[in-house]
Design a protein around this motif. Structure first.
Motif, mmCIF file in Angstrom:
data_model
loop_
_atom_site.group_PDB
_atom_site.id
_atom_site.type_symbol
_atom_site.label_atom_id
_atom_site.label_comp_id
_atom_site.label_asym_id
_atom_site.label_seq_id
_atom_site.Cartn_x
_atom_site.Cartn_y
_atom_site.Cartn_z
ATOM 1 N N CYS A 53 -8.326 6.378 22.750
ATOM 2 C CA CYS A 53 -6.909 6.014 22.896
ATOM 3 C C CYS A 53 -6.659 4.627 22.318
ATOM 4 O O CYS A 53 -5.655 4.400 21.640
ATOM 5 N N THR A 54 -7.572 3.708 22.577
ATOM 6 C CA THR A 54 -7.423 2.344 22.079
ATOM 7 C C THR A 54 -7.469 2.329 20.550
ATOM 8 O O THR A 54 -6.658 1.660 19.908
ATOM 9 N N ASN A 89 -17.774 3.759 16.394
ATOM 10 C CA ASN A 89 -18.770 4.372 17.287
ATOM 11 C C ASN A 89 -19.395 3.346 18.230
ATOM 12 O O ASN A 89 -19.637 3.636 19.401
ATOM 13 N N ALA A 90 -19.648 2.140 17.730
ATOM 14 C CA ALA A 90 -20.206 1.081 18.595
ATOM 15 C C ALA A 90 -19.196 0.700 19.667
ATOM 16 O O ALA A 90 -19.575 0.467 20.828
ATOM 17 N N PHE A 91 -17.911 0.630 19.299
ATOM 18 C CA PHE A 91 -16.866 0.312 20.276
ATOM 19 C C PHE A 91 -16.806 1.399 21.348
ATOM 20 O O PHE A 91 -16.763 1.097 22.548
ATOM 21 N N ILE A 92 -16.828 2.661 20.927
ATOM 22 C CA ILE A 92 -16.786 3.777 21.878
ATOM 23 C C ILE A 92 -17.985 3.718 22.817
ATOM 24 O O ILE A 92 -17.841 3.840 24.037
ATOM 25 N N GLU A 93 -19.171 3.501 22.267
ATOM 26 C CA GLU A 93 -20.389 3.436 23.089
ATOM 27 C C GLU A 93 -20.322 2.295 24.096
ATOM 28 O O GLU A 93 -20.708 2.452 25.262
ATOM 29 N N GLU A 94 -19.823 1.132 23.661
ATOM 30 C CA GLU A 94 -19.746 -0.027 24.555
ATOM 31 C C GLU A 94 -18.758 0.217 25.699
ATOM 32 O O GLU A 94 -19.024 -0.143 26.845
ATOM 33 N N VAL A 108 -12.188 -4.993 28.827
ATOM 34 C CA VAL A 108 -11.825 -4.052 27.764
ATOM 35 C C VAL A 108 -11.175 -4.817 26.615
ATOM 36 O O VAL A 108 -11.522 -4.610 25.439
ATOM 37 N N LEU A 109 -10.241 -5.707 26.941
ATOM 38 C CA LEU A 109 -9.565 -6.473 25.887
ATOM 39 C C LEU A 109 -10.539 -7.393 25.150
ATOM 40 O O LEU A 109 -10.395 -7.618 23.945
ATOM 41 N N GLU A 110 -11.546 -7.911 25.850
ATOM 42 C CA GLU A 110 -12.565 -8.725 25.188
ATOM 43 C C GLU A 110 -13.379 -7.862 24.220
ATOM 44 O O GLU A 110 -13.695 -8.291 23.105
ATOM 45 N N LYS A 111 -13.688 -6.635 24.606
ATOM 46 C CA LYS A 111 -14.407 -5.719 23.711
ATOM 47 C C LYS A 111 -13.533 -5.347 22.504
ATOM 48 O O LYS A 111 -14.035 -5.192 21.400
ATOM 49 N N VAL A 112 -12.235 -5.211 22.727
ATOM 50 C CA VAL A 112 -11.294 -4.948 21.636
ATOM 51 C C VAL A 112 -11.375 -6.094 20.624
ATOM 52 O O VAL A 112 -11.465 -5.869 19.413
ATOM 53 N N ARG A 113 -11.336 -7.321 21.128
ATOM 54 C CA ARG A 113 -11.418 -8.489 20.245
ATOM 55 C C ARG A 113 -12.755 -8.536 19.515
ATOM 56 O O ARG A 113 -12.814 -8.714 18.300
#
Length: 140
Positions: free
Chosen positions: A31-32, A45-50, A75-80
């Motif tokens: 969704c993100t 894929n790395a973002f999804i896994e994290e 979550v927002l930190e992972k987005v960044r």
């Protein structure tokens, strides 16, 4: 703070809040990633896994003590970190939601917002009503 969301963005955002409530990190990441037409994430894929890993932890007894607002901040930190684009209007809604949640937490720290979110988001009539309300609020 105001924002105008397309029907697709509203549906994606509603799905995002639902999967956050049930701690589905994979779908939350998808969704993100769909929250921008110009996605520049170099490794989706790395973002999804994290996110899957984080949501799995938050679903454990140890992770359950992490406040939902702290989860969203992570979550927002992972987005960044993963350079995931989120359109400004969607980001406005998410940030506004976090601000409102912060006020709620100060007013009544014992209130279980995630419990209420789970209960309300999965009632079809309420979800339809929420979508209608968001549409009315966000209308031009």
């Amino acid at each position: 703070m105001t924002a105008e969301l397309s029907k697709g963005d509203r549906e994606n955002l509603l799905e995002f809040f639902k999967v956050v409530a049930v701690r589905d990190g994979h779908t939350a990441a998808e969704c993100t990633l769909r929250s921008s037409k110009r996605q520049n994430c170099p490794n989706p894929n790395a973002f999804i896994e994290e996110l899957e890993e984080a949501f799995t932890f938050w679903g454990t007894p140890e992770g359950d003590v992490v406040h939902p607002a702290e989860c969203m901040e992570q979550v927002l930190e992972k987005v960044r970190h993963h350079k995931v684009n989120i359109d400004g209007n969607i980001c406005t809604v998410i940030v506004t939601t976090l601000v409102l949640e912060g006020w709620q937490r100060k007013l009544d720290p014992s209130y279980n917002m995630m419990g209420t979110l789970r209960a309300l988001l999965f009632k079809a009539d309420w979800a339809k009503s929420l979508s209608y309300t968001i549409e009315g609020i966000m209308a031009p």
